[in-house]
Design an enzyme around this catalytic site. Sequence first.
Site, PDB file in Angstrom:
ATOM      1  N   SER A   1     -58.375  15.182  -7.896  1.00  0.00           N
ATOM      2  CA  SER A   1     -59.127  13.989  -7.493  1.00  0.00           C
ATOM      3  C   SER A   1     -60.558  14.391  -7.203  1.00  0.00           C
ATOM      4  CB  SER A   1     -58.522  13.383  -6.232  1.00  0.00           C
ATOM      5  OG  SER A   1     -59.359  12.371  -5.704  1.00  0.00           O
TER       6      SER A   1
ATOM      7  N   TYR B   1     -55.757  14.228   3.015  1.00  0.00           N
ATOM      8  CA  TYR B   1     -55.643  13.908   1.577  1.00  0.00           C
ATOM      9  C   TYR B   1     -56.617  14.788   0.797  1.00  0.00           C
ATOM     10  CZ  TYR B   1     -55.734  11.607  -2.939  1.00  0.00           C
ATOM     11  OH  TYR B   1     -55.676  11.361  -4.293  1.00  0.00           O
TER      12      TYR B   1
HETATM   13  P1  NDP Z   1     -49.480   5.153  -7.696  1.00  0.00           P
HETATM   14  O1  NDP Z   1     -49.135   4.915  -6.272  1.00  0.00           O
HETATM   15  O2  NDP Z   1     -49.630   3.976  -8.579  1.00  0.00           O
HETATM   16  O3  NDP Z   1     -48.437   6.170  -8.347  1.00  0.00           O
HETATM   17  C1  NDP Z   1     -47.958   7.291  -7.653  1.00  0.00           C
HETATM   18  C2  NDP Z   1     -46.780   7.862  -8.406  1.00  0.00           C
HETATM   19  O4  NDP Z   1     -46.362   9.069  -7.771  1.00  0.00           O
HETATM   20  C3  NDP Z   1     -45.583   6.925  -8.422  1.00  0.00           C
HETATM   21  O5  NDP Z   1     -44.995   6.940  -9.685  1.00  0.00           O
HETATM   22  C4  NDP Z   1     -44.666   7.510  -7.372  1.00  0.00           C
HETATM   23  O6  NDP Z   1     -43.307   7.288  -7.743  1.00  0.00           O
HETATM   24  C5  NDP Z   1     -44.975   9.005  -7.488  1.00  0.00           C
HETATM   25  N1  NDP Z   1     -44.707   9.707  -6.244  1.00  0.00           N
HETATM   26  C6  NDP Z   1     -45.416   9.650  -5.090  1.00  0.00           C
HETATM   27  N2  NDP Z   1     -44.832  10.397  -4.143  1.00  0.00           N
HETATM   28  C7  NDP Z   1     -43.723  10.939  -4.716  1.00  0.00           C
HETATM   29  C8  NDP Z   1     -42.697  11.782  -4.236  1.00  0.00           C
HETATM   30  N3  NDP Z   1     -42.697  12.249  -2.987  1.00  0.00           N
HETATM   31  N4  NDP Z   1     -41.701  12.132  -5.084  1.00  0.00           N
HETATM   32  C9  NDP Z   1     -41.684  11.676  -6.344  1.00  0.00           C
HETATM   33  N5  NDP Z   1     -42.634  10.874  -6.861  1.00  0.00           N
HETATM   34  C10 NDP Z   1     -43.640  10.507  -6.043  1.00  0.00           C
HETATM   35  O7  NDP Z   1     -50.862   5.995  -7.650  1.00  0.00           O
HETATM   36  P2  NDP Z   1     -51.746   6.644  -8.810  1.00  0.00           P
HETATM   37  O8  NDP Z   1     -51.188   6.398 -10.136  1.00  0.00           O
HETATM   38  O9  NDP Z   1     -53.144   6.250  -8.538  1.00  0.00           O
HETATM   39  O10 NDP Z   1     -51.615   8.176  -8.403  1.00  0.00           O
HETATM   40  C11 NDP Z   1     -51.204   9.185  -9.285  1.00  0.00           C
HETATM   41  C12 NDP Z   1     -51.946  10.473  -8.956  1.00  0.00           C
HETATM   42  O11 NDP Z   1     -53.346  10.271  -9.139  1.00  0.00           O
HETATM   43  C13 NDP Z   1     -51.776  10.931  -7.511  1.00  0.00           C
HETATM   44  O12 NDP Z   1     -51.632  12.336  -7.506  1.00  0.00           O
HETATM   45  C14 NDP Z   1     -53.100  10.526  -6.861  1.00  0.00           C
HETATM   46  O13 NDP Z   1     -53.417  11.326  -5.757  1.00  0.00           O
HETATM   47  C15 NDP Z   1     -54.052  10.756  -8.011  1.00  0.00           C
HETATM   48  N6  NDP Z   1     -55.338  10.076  -7.938  1.00  0.00           N
HETATM   49  C16 NDP Z   1     -55.408   8.712  -7.830  1.00  0.00           C
HETATM   50  C17 NDP Z   1     -56.643   8.093  -7.779  1.00  0.00           C
HETATM   51  C18 NDP Z   1     -56.810   6.624  -7.608  1.00  0.00           C
HETATM   52  O14 NDP Z   1     -57.916   6.169  -7.269  1.00  0.00           O
HETATM   53  N7  NDP Z   1     -55.775   5.811  -7.842  1.00  0.00           N
HETATM   54  C19 NDP Z   1     -57.897   8.873  -7.892  1.00  0.00           C
HETATM   55  C20 NDP Z   1     -57.695  10.284  -7.973  1.00  0.00           C
HETATM   56  C21 NDP Z   1     -56.453  10.857  -8.028  1.00  0.00           C
HETATM   57  P3  NDP Z   1     -42.143   6.748  -6.775  1.00  0.00           P
HETATM   58  O15 NDP Z   1     -42.797   5.963  -5.671  1.00  0.00           O
HETATM   59  O16 NDP Z   1     -41.269   5.942  -7.677  1.00  0.00           O
HETATM   60  O17 NDP Z   1     -41.502   7.992  -6.315  1.00  0.00           O
HETATM   61  C1  8X3 Z   2     -58.170   9.012  -4.943  1.00  0.00           C
HETATM   62  C2  8X3 Z   2     -59.630   8.727  -4.948  1.00  0.00           C
HETATM   63  O1  8X3 Z   2     -61.706   8.709  -3.470  1.00  0.00           O
HETATM   64  O2  8X3 Z   2     -59.807   7.336  -2.791  1.00  0.00           O
HETATM   65  O3  8X3 Z   2     -57.918  10.364  -5.019  1.00  0.00           O
HETATM   66  O4  8X3 Z   2     -59.730   9.699  -2.546  1.00  0.00           O
HETATM   67  S1  8X3 Z   2     -60.233   8.626  -3.364  1.00  0.00           S
END
Ligand code: NDP
Ligand code: 8X3
Length: 248
Positions: A136, A149
């Site tokens: 991220s 985080y």
């Molecule tokens: P979502 O919440 O839409 O998706 C998160 C996914 O991770 C879900 O499929 C969830 O599945 C899975 N997950 C979370 N915790 C667990 C766990 N303990 N065990 C198994 N599966 C898990 O968020 P995003 O798609 O945005 O996030 C995906 C990645 O991108 C993350 O690593 C996030 O930190 C990163 N990210 C996101 C950003 C944003 O702005 N959205 C920016 C930068 C990075 P389920 O709940 O079914 O287990």
């Molecule tokens: C998710 C983006 O800026 O909310 O990793 O942390 S931010």
Amino acid sequence: MQTAFITGASSGIGRATAVALSKAGFQLVVTGRRRERLEELAQELAPVPVHILTFDVRDKAAVEAAVAGLPAEFAEVDVLVNNAGNAHGLAPIQDGDPTDWDAMLDGNVKGLLYVSRALLPTMTRRKKGHIINIGSIAGHETYANGNVYCASKAAVAALSKGMRLDLLPHHIRVAEVNPGAVETEFSQVRFKGDTDRAAGVYKGFEPLRAEDIADIIQFMVTRPAHVNIAEVLILPAAQAAATVIRKD
Ligand code: NDP
Ligand code: 8X3
């Protein structure tokens, strides 16, 4: 047919990546805790072969058992997308909830390690593999109240470099994708179901969509074998830094 293993494919970036890689000719192993979401995805992707695994990435034994139980036709994983993860809470360190800290450090950091460790023996044996870790912008810039985080994603940055070094002799490519603001379920999870607060994060500008990140991942994993796009920072055009967003 190459096999891609995508964690956190039940939502957001992981789900979009599953769709993109299925179109690029991969068969898939998709994981998450919400089985019904993964079943819906598999139906949508038919006839592409999709194998569903449900486990919590924080549960080392469950991760190991799930990977050990992969059917032979899905066991040789070519691409691993370590995407599962979330933020939990946004509070000054002195007010942080240790349960949230555990969820982030155990899920975003140790979960990535457990899944990688389970898949690496096959990759090293085959001298073949491509690992994409979803970091991220928060791993490269610490912002106020983001403390744990940001630390968890800084760990992903350090681990991506460490994995790239250690896996070099084994012909395994390791890369880190660092998104800025992407509208997914991320903020709903961070704010514990407060949908108004979550929607507020993306008000007044055009955030990235999960598909924008999936496009980049698809590009990365379809480069020739001598190419490793090692690090990518991808931002909405309206974002210049973690907390600097132009709202018109
Ligand atoms: P979502 O919440 O839409 O998706 C998160 C996914 O991770 C879900 O499929 C969830 O599945 C899975 N997950 C979370 N915790 C667990 C766990 N303990 N065990 C198994 N599966 C898990 O968020 P995003 O798609 O945005 O996030 C995906 C990645 O991108 C993350 O690593 C996030 O930190 C990163 N990210 C996101 C950003 C944003 O702005 N959205 C920016 C930068 C990075 P389920 O709940 O079914 O287990
Ligand atoms: C998710 C983006 O800026 O909310 O990793 O942390 S931010």
